[in-house]
Design a protein around this motif. Structure first.
Motif, PDB file in Angstrom:
ATOM      1  N   ALA A 107     -32.513  25.618  -8.664  1.00  0.00           N
ATOM      2  CA  ALA A 107     -33.561  24.661  -8.280  1.00  0.00           C
ATOM      3  C   ALA A 107     -32.958  23.296  -7.946  1.00  0.00           C
ATOM      4  N   LEU A 108     -31.971  22.888  -8.732  1.00  0.00           N
ATOM      5  CA  LEU A 108     -31.319  21.606  -8.456  1.00  0.00           C
ATOM      6  C   LEU A 108     -30.514  21.667  -7.166  1.00  0.00           C
ATOM      7  N   ALA A 109     -29.819  22.778  -6.950  1.00  0.00           N
ATOM      8  CA  ALA A 109     -29.006  22.922  -5.740  1.00  0.00           C
ATOM      9  C   ALA A 109     -29.868  22.888  -4.487  1.00  0.00           C
ATOM     10  N   ALA A 110     -31.109  23.403  -4.601  1.00  0.00           N
ATOM     11  CA  ALA A 110     -32.008  23.403  -3.441  1.00  0.00           C
ATOM     12  C   ALA A 110     -32.358  21.988  -3.004  1.00  0.00           C
ATOM     13  N   ARG A 111     -32.288  21.050  -3.941  1.00  0.00           N
ATOM     14  CA  ARG A 111     -32.570  19.645  -3.607  1.00  0.00           C
ATOM     15  C   ARG A 111     -31.345  18.946  -3.020  1.00  0.00           C
ATOM     16  N   PRO A 137     -28.471  17.583  -4.394  1.00  0.00           N
ATOM     17  CA  PRO A 137     -28.097  16.267  -4.945  1.00  0.00           C
ATOM     18  C   PRO A 137     -26.708  15.884  -4.472  1.00  0.00           C
ATOM     19  N   PRO A 138     -26.496  14.619  -4.124  1.00  0.00           N
ATOM     20  CA  PRO A 138     -25.205  14.194  -3.552  1.00  0.00           C
ATOM     21  C   PRO A 138     -24.022  14.398  -4.490  1.00  0.00           C
ATOM     22  N   ASP A 139     -24.266  14.343  -5.795  1.00  0.00           N
ATOM     23  CA  ASP A 139     -23.167  14.472  -6.757  1.00  0.00           C
ATOM     24  C   ASP A 139     -23.103  15.858  -7.408  1.00  0.00           C
ATOM     25  N   GLY A 140     -23.828  16.817  -6.842  1.00  0.00           N
ATOM     26  CA  GLY A 140     -23.808  18.163  -7.398  1.00  0.00           C
ATOM     27  C   GLY A 140     -24.836  18.350  -8.507  1.00  0.00           C
ATOM     28  N   VAL A 141     -24.902  19.559  -9.070  1.00  0.00           N
ATOM     29  CA  VAL A 141     -25.914  19.884 -10.070  1.00  0.00           C
ATOM     30  C   VAL A 141     -25.457  19.524 -11.482  1.00  0.00           C
ATOM     31  N   LEU A 142     -24.178  19.203 -11.654  1.00  0.00           N
ATOM     32  CA  LEU A 142     -23.644  18.877 -12.966  1.00  0.00           C
ATOM     33  C   LEU A 142     -23.135  17.443 -13.012  1.00  0.00           C
ATOM     34  N   THR A 143     -23.359  16.784 -14.149  1.00  0.00           N
ATOM     35  CA  THR A 143     -22.681  15.513 -14.402  1.00  0.00           C
ATOM     36  C   THR A 143     -21.379  15.824 -15.115  1.00  0.00           C
ATOM     37  N   ARG A 144     -20.371  15.028 -14.869  1.00  0.00           N
ATOM     38  CA  ARG A 144     -19.065  15.199 -15.518  1.00  0.00           C
ATOM     39  C   ARG A 144     -18.638  13.864 -16.111  1.00  0.00           C
ATOM     40  N   SER A 145     -18.352  13.866 -17.399  1.00  0.00           N
ATOM     41  CA  SER A 145     -17.931  12.631 -18.062  1.00  0.00           C
ATOM     42  C   SER A 145     -16.938  12.969 -19.156  1.00  0.00           C
ATOM     43  N   LEU A 154     -17.017  16.644 -20.300  1.00  0.00           N
ATOM     44  CA  LEU A 154     -18.325  17.191 -20.678  1.00  0.00           C
ATOM     45  C   LEU A 154     -19.151  17.415 -19.422  1.00  0.00           C
ATOM     46  N   ARG A 155     -19.565  18.646 -19.215  1.00  0.00           N
ATOM     47  CA  ARG A 155     -20.379  19.011 -18.046  1.00  0.00           C
ATOM     48  C   ARG A 155     -21.805  19.284 -18.489  1.00  0.00           C
ATOM     49  N   THR A 156     -22.755  18.649 -17.798  1.00  0.00           N
ATOM     50  CA  THR A 156     -24.165  18.734 -18.183  1.00  0.00           C
ATOM     51  C   THR A 156     -25.020  18.926 -16.941  1.00  0.00           C
ATOM     52  N   LEU A 157     -25.973  19.845 -17.020  1.00  0.00           N
ATOM     53  CA  LEU A 157     -26.900  20.064 -15.916  1.00  0.00           C
ATOM     54  C   LEU A 157     -27.770  18.821 -15.733  1.00  0.00           C
ATOM     55  N   ARG A 158     -28.008  18.438 -14.489  1.00  0.00           N
ATOM     56  CA  ARG A 158     -28.726  17.187 -14.202  1.00  0.00           C
ATOM     57  C   ARG A 158     -30.245  17.337 -14.323  1.00  0.00           C
ATOM     58  N   THR A 159     -30.723  17.829 -15.424  1.00  0.00           N
ATOM     59  CA  THR A 159     -32.162  17.896 -15.660  1.00  0.00           C
ATOM     60  C   THR A 159     -32.425  17.954 -17.149  1.00  0.00           C
ATOM     61  N   ARG A 160     -33.534  17.322 -17.590  1.00  0.00           N
ATOM     62  CA  ARG A 160     -33.951  17.407 -18.996  1.00  0.00           C
ATOM     63  C   ARG A 160     -35.087  18.393 -19.183  1.00  0.00           C
TER      64      ARG A 160
END
Length: 199
Positions: free
Chosen positions: A33-37, A39-47, A59-65
């Motif tokens: 669902a996120l990939a369909a949108r 997002p410019p930085d991908g579906v995962l945050t990386r920190s 740490l990899r986290t899906l960009r949705t709560r």
């Protein structure tokens, strides 16, 4: 202490693996669902975060709560041993609470003590600070709660924290549904037939 840590890791590995298998379909659907949108930085945050013994990891986290998929997407870190199911908050390297800057007092107010106990524990998917963050009590500061957990943790406390971590959002969701259903009822729904406001 070593036996306790071994039991904690065994629980992380067993329960973390089961939860990851159960959550995999939801995580896959969320990622699609996120990939369909697009997002410019991908579906995962990386920190970068600091883990056991002060070792950094990404740490990899899906960009949705939604449905807490952000937390569930961190389960692979639990299985790999970078996170625990329960533990202190995973901190970035530049956070003074990590105690990485020698001679500098940490955010906990205990200086080198912060470095000592934080490096002996894996950071957690959830923790005492997270489940108490909305209590409003004056002593419920995350740093103090993390330190309290580090000094008193055992498997029973871990299980209680995990139960609360599940119970609190479920209770909030039920409360939200209840309030929503009540909002659909107007004053006129409770009036007797033939009742007039003019009376």
């Amino acid at each position: 202490m070593q036996t306790q840590m071994t039991a904690k890791r065994a629980l992380d590995l067993a329960l973390g693996s089961i939860l990851l298998v159960l959550a995999a379909p939801l995580l896959a659907a969320g990622a699609v669902a996120l990939a369909a949108r697009r997002p410019p930085d991908g579906v995962l945050t990386r920190s970068v975060r600091i883990g056991l013994a002060g070792r950094p990891f990404v740490l990899r986290t899906l960009r949705t709560r939604r449905l807490r998929l952000d937390l569930l997407s961190r389960l692979p870190h639990v299985v790999r041993g970078e996170l625990s199911l329960v533990g202190p908050e995973p901190l970035p390297p530049d956070d003074e609470r990590t105690g990485n800057d020698s001679g500098t007092a940490g955010g906990d107010g205990d200086g080198d003590g912060a470095q000592h106990w934080r490096q002996e524990l894996r950071p957690g998917l959830t923790g005492l600070a997270q489940i108490r963050s909305r209590s409003g009590m004056p002593w419920d500061e995350p740093a103090l709660l993390d330190q309290h957990y580090a000094e008193h943790h055992w498997l029973g406390l871990d299980l209680a924290i995990m139960a609360a971590a599940v119970h609190i959002p479920l209770r909030a969701a039920v409360r939200g549904l209840t309030h929503r259903s009540k909002a659909h009822l107007s004053d006129t729904d409770h009036r007797l037939r033939g009742y007039s406001a003019a009376e």
